[in-house]
Structures are given as structure tokens and as C-alpha cells.
Design a protein around this motif. Structure first.
Motif, PDB file in Angstrom:
ATOM      1  N   ILE A  43      -3.548  12.294  19.739  1.00 41.78           N
ATOM      2  CA  ILE A  43      -3.050  13.483  20.433  1.00 41.78           C
ATOM      3  C   ILE A  43      -4.244  14.355  20.828  1.00 41.78           C
ATOM      4  CG2 ILE A  43      -1.582  15.521  20.351  1.00 41.78           C
ATOM      5  CD1 ILE A  43       0.147  14.147  18.290  1.00 41.78           C
ATOM      6  N   THR A  44      -5.034  14.768  19.836  1.00 43.44           N
ATOM      7  CA  THR A  44      -6.151  15.667  20.132  1.00 43.44           C
ATOM      8  C   THR A  44      -7.152  15.033  21.086  1.00 43.44           C
ATOM      9  OG1 THR A  44      -7.215  14.921  18.081  1.00 43.44           O
ATOM     10  CG2 THR A  44      -5.973  16.970  17.988  1.00 43.44           C
ATOM     11  N   ASN A  45      -7.255  13.705  21.091  1.00 47.62           N
ATOM     12  CA  ASN A  45      -8.177  13.042  22.015  1.00 47.62           C
ATOM     13  C   ASN A  45      -7.472  12.530  23.267  1.00 47.62           C
ATOM     14  OD1 ASN A  45      -6.752  10.959  20.822  1.00 47.62           O
ATOM     15  ND2 ASN A  45      -8.531   9.615  20.560  1.00 47.62           N
ATOM     16  N   ARG A  46      -6.276  13.105  23.570  1.00 49.34           N
ATOM     17  CA  ARG A  46      -5.524  12.684  24.757  1.00 49.34           C
ATOM     18  C   ARG A  46      -5.030  13.881  25.575  1.00 49.34           C
ATOM     19  NH1 ARG A  46      -7.703   8.757  23.803  1.00 49.34           N
ATOM     20  NH2 ARG A  46      -6.947   6.626  23.485  1.00 49.34           N
ATOM     21  N   LEU A  47      -5.607  15.036  25.379  1.00 55.95           N
ATOM     22  CA  LEU A  47      -5.126  16.239  26.057  1.00 55.95           C
ATOM     23  C   LEU A  47      -6.072  16.732  27.139  1.00 55.95           C
ATOM     24  CD1 LEU A  47      -3.645  18.113  22.973  1.00 55.95           C
ATOM     25  CD2 LEU A  47      -2.375  16.998  24.815  1.00 55.95           C
ATOM     26  N   GLY A  48      -7.007  15.908  27.556  1.00 50.57           N
ATOM     27  CA  GLY A  48      -7.950  16.321  28.598  1.00 50.57           C
ATOM     28  C   GLY A  48      -7.319  16.526  29.954  1.00 50.57           C
ATOM     29  N   VAL A 170     -15.003   2.146  37.069  1.00 47.01           N
ATOM     30  CA  VAL A 170     -14.425   3.417  36.611  1.00 47.01           C
ATOM     31  C   VAL A 170     -13.925   3.155  35.199  1.00 47.01           C
ATOM     32  CG1 VAL A 170     -12.776   5.258  37.042  1.00 47.01           C
ATOM     33  CG2 VAL A 170     -13.667   3.915  38.972  1.00 47.01           C
ATOM     34  N   THR A 171     -14.514   3.860  34.232  1.00 46.12           N
ATOM     35  CA  THR A 171     -14.199   3.572  32.835  1.00 46.12           C
ATOM     36  C   THR A 171     -14.570   4.769  31.966  1.00 46.12           C
ATOM     37  OG1 THR A 171     -14.464   1.891  31.082  1.00 46.12           O
ATOM     38  CG2 THR A 171     -16.439   2.493  32.324  1.00 46.12           C
ATOM     39  N   ASP A 172     -14.304   4.666  30.686  1.00 46.71           N
ATOM     40  CA  ASP A 172     -14.709   5.707  29.744  1.00 46.71           C
ATOM     41  C   ASP A 172     -16.162   5.500  29.318  1.00 46.71           C
ATOM     42  OD1 ASP A 172     -12.186   6.775  29.862  1.00 46.71           O
ATOM     43  OD2 ASP A 172     -11.766   6.599  27.712  1.00 46.71           O
ATOM     44  N   PRO A 173     -16.830   6.544  28.834  1.00 47.88           N
ATOM     45  CA  PRO A 173     -18.201   6.387  28.351  1.00 47.88           C
ATOM     46  C   PRO A 173     -18.262   5.424  27.158  1.00 47.88           C
ATOM     47  CG  PRO A 173     -17.655   8.708  28.659  1.00 47.88           C
ATOM     48  CD  PRO A 173     -16.380   7.948  28.776  1.00 47.88           C
ATOM     49  N   ASP A 195     -11.061  11.907  26.943  1.00 44.15           N
ATOM     50  CA  ASP A 195      -9.879  12.440  26.271  1.00 44.15           C
ATOM     51  C   ASP A 195      -8.647  12.484  27.189  1.00 44.15           C
ATOM     52  OD1 ASP A 195     -10.926  14.398  27.893  1.00 44.15           O
ATOM     53  OD2 ASP A 195     -10.743  16.030  26.433  1.00 44.15           O
ATOM     54  N   ILE A 196      -8.560  11.520  28.087  1.00 41.98           N
ATOM     55  CA  ILE A 196      -7.405  11.417  28.981  1.00 41.98           C
ATOM     56  C   ILE A 196      -6.838  10.005  28.869  1.00 41.98           C
ATOM     57  CG2 ILE A 196      -6.566  11.590  31.351  1.00 41.98           C
ATOM     58  CD1 ILE A 196      -8.932  13.390  31.973  1.00 41.98           C
ATOM     59  N   GLY A 197      -5.557   9.904  28.514  1.00 44.35           N
ATOM     60  CA  GLY A 197      -4.910   8.604  28.464  1.00 44.35           C
ATOM     61  C   GLY A 197      -4.661   8.068  29.863  1.00 44.35           C
ATOM     62  N   GLY A 198      -4.497   6.766  29.974  1.00 42.60           N
ATOM     63  CA  GLY A 198      -4.387   6.130  31.281  1.00 42.60           C
ATOM     64  C   GLY A 198      -3.291   6.694  32.159  1.00 42.60           C
ATOM     65  N   LEU A 203      -5.265  12.380  38.255  1.00 42.53           N
ATOM     66  CA  LEU A 203      -6.047  13.477  38.829  1.00 42.53           C
ATOM     67  C   LEU A 203      -7.476  13.485  38.302  1.00 42.53           C
ATOM     68  CD1 LEU A 203      -3.289  16.241  38.788  1.00 42.53           C
ATOM     69  CD2 LEU A 203      -4.170  15.003  40.789  1.00 42.53           C
ATOM     70  N   SER A 204      -7.898  12.381  37.710  1.00 45.72           N
ATOM     71  CA  SER A 204      -9.273  12.202  37.260  1.00 45.72           C
ATOM     72  C   SER A 204      -9.936  11.157  38.157  1.00 45.72           C
ATOM     73  CB  SER A 204      -9.296  11.764  35.793  1.00 45.72           C
ATOM     74  OG  SER A 204      -8.841  10.416  35.670  1.00 45.72           O
ATOM     75  N   TYR A 205     -11.092  10.656  37.755  1.00 49.77           N
ATOM     76  CA  TYR A 205     -11.782   9.645  38.558  1.00 49.77           C
ATOM     77  C   TYR A 205     -10.910   8.414  38.824  1.00 49.77           C
ATOM     78  CZ  TYR A 205     -16.459  11.800  38.281  1.00 49.77           C
ATOM     79  OH  TYR A 205     -17.554  12.625  38.411  1.00 49.77           O
ATOM     80  N   PHE A 206     -10.014   8.073  37.892  1.00 52.59           N
ATOM     81  CA  PHE A 206      -9.208   6.862  38.066  1.00 52.59           C
ATOM     82  C   PHE A 206      -8.340   6.937  39.320  1.00 52.59           C
ATOM     83  CE2 PHE A 206     -10.203   6.240  33.546  1.00 52.59           C
ATOM     84  CZ  PHE A 206     -10.557   4.905  33.575  1.00 52.59           C
ATOM     85  N   GLY A 207      -7.866   8.126  39.652  1.00 52.18           N
ATOM     86  CA  GLY A 207      -7.090   8.266  40.875  1.00 52.18           C
ATOM     87  C   GLY A 207      -7.905   8.737  42.055  1.00 52.18           C
ATOM     88  N   LEU A 208      -8.916   9.581  41.800  1.00 55.27           N
ATOM     89  CA  LEU A 208      -9.626  10.242  42.887  1.00 55.27           C
ATOM     90  C   LEU A 208     -10.696   9.376  43.538  1.00 55.27           C
ATOM     91  CD1 LEU A 208      -9.962  13.819  41.348  1.00 55.27           C
ATOM     92  CD2 LEU A 208      -8.283  12.999  43.023  1.00 55.27           C
ATOM     93  N   VAL A 209     -11.298   8.451  42.794  1.00 56.00           N
ATOM     94  CA  VAL A 209     -12.305   7.576  43.417  1.00 56.00           C
ATOM     95  C   VAL A 209     -11.664   6.705  44.497  1.00 56.00           C
ATOM     96  CG1 VAL A 209     -13.925   5.669  43.034  1.00 56.00           C
ATOM     97  CG2 VAL A 209     -13.908   7.624  41.475  1.00 56.00           C
ATOM     98  N   PRO A 210     -10.601   5.942  44.181  1.00 64.04           N
ATOM     99  CA  PRO A 210      -9.982   5.170  45.269  1.00 64.04           C
ATOM    100  C   PRO A 210      -9.419   6.045  46.374  1.00 64.04           C
ATOM    101  CG  PRO A 210      -8.667   5.043  43.247  1.00 64.04           C
ATOM    102  CD  PRO A 210      -9.970   5.662  42.888  1.00 64.04           C
ATOM    103  N   ALA A 211      -8.894   7.224  46.032  1.00 66.16           N
ATOM    104  CA  ALA A 211      -8.360   8.120  47.058  1.00 66.16           C
ATOM    105  C   ALA A 211      -9.461   8.551  48.023  1.00 66.16           C
ATOM    106  CB  ALA A 211      -7.711   9.329  46.399  1.00 66.16           C
ATOM    107  N   ALA A 212     -10.597   8.959  47.492  1.00 61.99           N
ATOM    108  CA  ALA A 212     -11.705   9.410  48.337  1.00 61.99           C
ATOM    109  C   ALA A 212     -12.213   8.285  49.230  1.00 61.99           C
ATOM    110  CB  ALA A 212     -12.837   9.943  47.458  1.00 61.99           C
ATOM    111  N   LEU A 213     -12.236   7.073  48.707  1.00 59.15           N
ATOM    112  CA  LEU A 213     -12.756   5.944  49.481  1.00 59.15           C
ATOM    113  C   LEU A 213     -11.895   5.616  50.692  1.00 59.15           C
ATOM    114  CD1 LEU A 213     -13.970   3.605  46.591  1.00 59.15           C
ATOM    115  CD2 LEU A 213     -15.396   4.837  48.242  1.00 59.15           C
ATOM    116  N   THR A 214     -10.637   6.057  50.682  1.00 59.04           N
ATOM    117  CA  THR A 214      -9.771   5.834  51.839  1.00 59.04           C
ATOM    118  C   THR A 214      -9.770   7.022  52.795  1.00 59.04           C
ATOM    119  OG1 THR A 214      -7.796   6.735  50.738  1.00 59.04           O
ATOM    120  CG2 THR A 214      -8.234   4.382  50.468  1.00 59.04           C
TER     121      THR A 214
END
Length: 538
Positions: A43-48, A170-173, A195-198, A203-214
């Protein structure tokens, strides 16, 4: 704008009063894990996701600049290799917006079905394709298998020395994927906040990188998300808080027996259900509880909907809403509860992403479950690994007995049940039309709600709900004879073998939970076989 029609508004008011008394929204913003459980684990590591929007706003110039570099490098396609939270948000954005002029076309590949993999391969020139290897954990078996395969194609096209320039991670550190990407000279590595679950990561890099590329206007997408983020702040009265209100409604209606949250959407944003389905199912489907998201179901006459439903209508202004408007009006007049969310334009999906994330977290507090873990997902992975090991040792799969009659399965249905169709197939237009026909036949004949997931995609979406949620599901697994197969470089099994192992592993996991399940093997003409099945059920 948010509107409500129908009975039982008192249920929502009671839930809101309880949330207010417990200061759930305020504690959530303070990232207090006790909103959900005394144990802070996962929980505490999934609220980012609560504050990632501001962080990503600062990265917009970097994203836009990288997209310009990729366009100028002459790439014609971007192929995203990902599963679950890494793929479903980008797929919604792809279907909703497409690509801007002169930007590469985005394709999302989240399957091990050989025909699906080959369809992508046949649509691209590997030398002029950028591959996004997208995985939070960095070790997802489907993603890494796809990477190995397409890496071999790119190496053949451009050589071993420079192939890495066709790949982005695109991955976690600290993941194995980060290490691999740096060792093999990937064009870029985007490290997401850890600290963000999949399923909360769109609204993080996982969605925004492919969005920006289009060429999507990610700055405005984030601006819309930020506006509703502020409207959901702890200082906002809870009855005026759009995320908290929706979450209270979701949870309260589920507890009252209306657990089938049925999403209806304007056609231009019809794919939104793909993303919200995972968010709700994987977050709430555990401890024998759960909200069952019903997405992309054929619109029916109100008589075919039971009293286990609550409807949410996402209405996009300017779309041709003639058909859904009429259907929703009839549903509301029949006495069903209907929540209507109005979107002025498509970029308001940014706002909807955050609204539904917060609403799902609030619904978890109403239901008394922890919405950030997925305790049963690993179960299918473990069984799949065991099936693969047996295949590698003996050259054959284990014999697993299962009923094969959809009719016999559905004859067990009772009021409040739902049918989950799990199709390990490539979603061609013909197959999709046949599956819609099947869902319609089931609704007309048996009066139960229906869901549809393509395997193995759904294992990272509704799979958690299937095993951990309430026992009111009927599970119909559809598998096909393989006319095509592809080796996975460096492995002793093929994509077809991996896909079949995943289907068998999930079948065993469902049986271990005592679920009602049937397995049907289709021939080579999948659409015809499904249509025949629908006729037999009618």
C-alpha cells in the motif's frame, strides 16, 4: 459533469457520510495505509499515482523532444510490447486518438497468440520500427519473449552492432530490464516512479511515452487530469468530490447486490473500458468480494438486464450519441441506476483516468479490501510455469479434464451470476463480431451479464477477479487449433506452446478455486465456430 438517475441514491449518501466520518479522502491524500488495512505491505509503496501528475508535467518538454527525435529518425511504427497496466492505457489512447500527421503509427502487442504476433510482424519494417519494451517488474514472461523475438528480426535488418537504437525501455529503477537496456545500448531508458502499481500508471511514463511518440498533446492531457485532481482534493466537500462520489457509488451499489458495473460509452471513446476493466477488477476482486466491470457489452432492451447492475455512461460531446442516448434513456426509465459522466472532448480522458483511479481506491475502502495488490495473479503464473516445465520434460502437456459444453455451463447460472468469456484468439473483426453475437445470445437466453477477455491479456486484467473475487462467475475458455507457430529465441518452447501453457495454467487455477468452468477447443475457423455456439445457445 456528473449526473445520477434512478433509485437507491440513499445508498450513496450513506456511503458518503461514512467516508466523511472516517476522513477517508483526507487520509488517502496523506497516504495513510490504514484507510484500507493495518498492514502497509503493497500500500505505502503503491500510492505514487496520487501526485504523479505534477511530476509528469515537468517531464513534458523531455517527452516532446524525444518524440521529435524519433520522428526525425524516420521510424514509421512504434510497437509497444507490454502487458496489463503497461499496455491497456496506451491501447485506449491509440484507439481514441491514433497518430498525428507525420508521427509514427502505434501498435500495442500484449499477446502470445502466434497469429497475433505474426500480424504485427507482417505490418512493419523492423528496421524502421521503434519497440517500447514496457514492464514495471522488468521480467514479465510475455514481454521478454516478445523482446527476444523482435530483437532477432531487428538484428537481421540492421545488424548486431546497432539494433539497440530500435528499442526503448520503460520500467522501474533497478530492474533486470533496466540493466539489459543499458548493456544492449537501447536508444532510451525511462525509469518510472517505483511507487506506482501497473494499473494506476497510465498518467506516468508507462502511458505518456507511447502517447507522446504518436504526437498526442500530453501537456493538455495532463492539464485535464490535473484539474480533476484538484477537484478531488481533501479540502473539497465530499459530496462535490467527483472521484469520491463515484467511488462511494461503486462500493455502495456493489454491497447492495448491484456488483455488475456496466460501462456504456460514446463510440469515439469506446475503448476506455479496456483500461477501467483492469483497474476495477484487479483492484477490487479479492477476499471473495469484488466489483465486476462489464465493458463493450452489446446494448440490449432493458428486459435483459437484471437487478444486479449499475450503469455508467461516458458521453462524449460532439459524438454521434443517438444509439447510446436512446439505450441509456430506456435503461434509466426501467428503474436501473445510471451515472452519467459528460466529456467535452477526447482529451478529457486524462481527467477520467484520475477520476476512476481515485474512485476505485475509495470503493476499496467502502468494500473493506486492499485495492493495490493482486494476490491471485501469481497463482496462474506459478501453474503456467509448472505446465511449461512438464512440457519441456515430456514433450506434452498434462491431461486436464474439463467440461466442454457452454450450454451445460450456463444451465448452472443463477440470478446475479455472470459469464466470463476467455478467448485465446487473435481479435480479428470477424472474431469480434462473432463474440458479440455470443454475448447477445447469452444475455437473451440466460439473463446474465457477460465479460470478454482475450488471453493472455486478461490474465493481467480480470484474472485476479476470476480467482479472488466472488464465486458468481461462469468461465468459458476458448482455445484454437494452431495453424501458425513461432519459436522464441533462446527458449525450448514456442509462442504457441507458451500461450497453450498459459491457458492450461489458468484453467487449473480456476479449478483449484472451485470455479465453474468449461473449455472449448475451436477448429481453424474461429468465427464460424463461435457463431455456431451462439446459435445453439439461443
Amino acid at each position: 459533469m456528473q449526473k445520477f438517475q434512478g433509485p437507491d441514491l440513499l445508498l450513496v449518501e450513506t456511503a458518503l457520510a461514512d467516508l466523511e466520518q472516517r476522513d477517508v479522502v483526507g487520509r488517502m491524500w496523506r497516504k495513510d495505509h490504514t484507510v484500507w488495512k493495518p498492514d502497509p505491505t503493497e500500500i505505502t509503496n503503491r500510492l505514487g499515482w496520487v501526485d504523479v501528475i505534477d511530476a509528469m508535467r515537468g517531464q513534458v518538454p523531455e517527452l516532446v523532444g524525444f518524440a521529435r527525435q524519433v520522428r526525425e529518425a524516420g521510424f514509421r511504427h512504434v510497437v509497444l510490447l507490454g502487458m496489463g497496466g503497461s499496455s491497456l492505457g496506451p491501447e485506449v489512447l491509440r484507439q481514441t486518438f491514433g497518430s498525428a500527421a507525420s508521427f509514427p503509427e502505434l501498435m500495442v502487442l500484449d499477446s502470445t497468440v502466434p497469429a497475433w504476433v505474426l500480424a504485427v510482424q507482417e505490418s512493419i519494417d523492423p528496421a524502421r520500427t521503434l519497440f517500447l519494451v514496457s514492464s514495471k517488474s522488468g521480467g514479465t514472461i510475455e514481454v521478454m519473449s516478445l523482446y527476444k523475438y523482435f530483437r532477432s528480426l531487428v538484428e537481421q535488418a540492421v545488424g548486431r552492432e546497432t539494433f539497440g537504437q530500435n528499442f526503448v525501455a520503460v520500467t522501474d529503477p533497478g530492474t533486470s530490464l533496466e540493466k539489459l537496456a543499458r548493456e544492449q545500448g537501447f536508444r532510451r531508458v525511462f525509469l518510472n516512479p517505483h511507487d506506482i502499481g501497473g494499473r494506476y500508471s497510465v498518467l506516468s511514463y508507462f502511458g505518456l511515452v507511447p502517447a507522446a511518440l504518436t504526437g498526442l498533446d500530453v501537456a493538455t492531457l495532463l492539464e485535464r487530469a490535473g484539474a480533476i485532481h484538484d477537484a478531488c482534493a481533501a479540502s473539497v466537500p465530499i459530496r462535490q468530490n467527483p472521484g469520491a462520489w463515484l467511488g462511494a457509488a461503486m462500493g455502495a451499489f456493489a454491497l447492495s447486490g448491484r456488483s455488475k458495473l456496466t460501462l456504456i460509452a460514446s463510440s469515439s471513446i469506446g475503448s476506455f473500458g479496456l483500461w477501467v476493466e483492469q483497474l476495477i477488477a484487479e483492484s477490487t476482486g479479492k477476499e471473495g468480494k469484488g466489483i465486476i466491470p462489464i465493458a463493450d457489452e452489446p446494448l440490449m432492451d432493458p428486459q435483459f438486464y437484471g437487478d444486479d447492475r449499475v450503469f455508467v455512461y461516458l458521453r462524449l460531446e460532439g459524438d454521434d450519441n443517438t444509439s447510446p442516448d436512446a439505450a441509456v434513456e430506456g435503461i434509466a426509465e426501467s428503474g436501473q441506476p445510471v451515472v452519467r459522466l459528460d466529456l467535452p472532448d477526447r482529451l478529457d480522458l486524462g481527467a477520467e483516468f484520475f477520476r476512476w483511479e481515485l474512485a476505485t481506491a475509495v470503493a476499496g475502502a467502502v468494500l473493506g479490501i486492499q485495492p493495490f495488490d493482486q494476490p491471485n495473479v501469481q497463482q496462474s503464473k506459478d501453474v503456467t510455469s509448472a505446465v511449461l516445465r512438464e512440457y519441456q520434460q515430456s514433450g506434452r502437456f498434462p491431461e486436464i479434464a474439463a467440461p466442454s459444453s457452454p450450454r451445460d455451463l450456463l444451465l448452472q447460472s443463477q440470478a446475479g451470476d455472470y459469464l466470463a468469456i476467455m478467448a485465446y484468439l487473435r481479435p480479428t473483426p470477424e472474431v469480434e463480431a462473432a463474440l458479440t453475437e455470443l454475448r447477445r445470445a447469452v444475455m437473451e437466453r440466460f439473463r446474465v451479464a457477460t465479460t470478454l477477455g482475450y488471453g493472455p491479456r486478461f490474465l493481467h486484467s480480470t484474472g485476479q477477479l476470476h480467482k479472488g473475487g466472488p464465486g458468481n462467475g461462469l468461465y468459458l475458455q476458448l482455445v484454437a487449433d494452431r495453424t501458425q507457430n513461432i519459436p522464441i529465441p533462446g527458449e525450448q518452447y514456442t509462442f504457441g506452446t507458451l500461450c497453450d501453457a498459459q491457458a492450461l495454467g489458468d484453467l487449473q487455477a480456476l479449478q483449484a478455486q472451485g470455479r465453474r468452468v468449461a473449455r472449448v477447443r475451436l477448429g481453424t475457423d474461429n468465427a464460424s465456430e463461435i457463431r455456431r455456439m451462439a446459435r445453439e445457445l439461443a
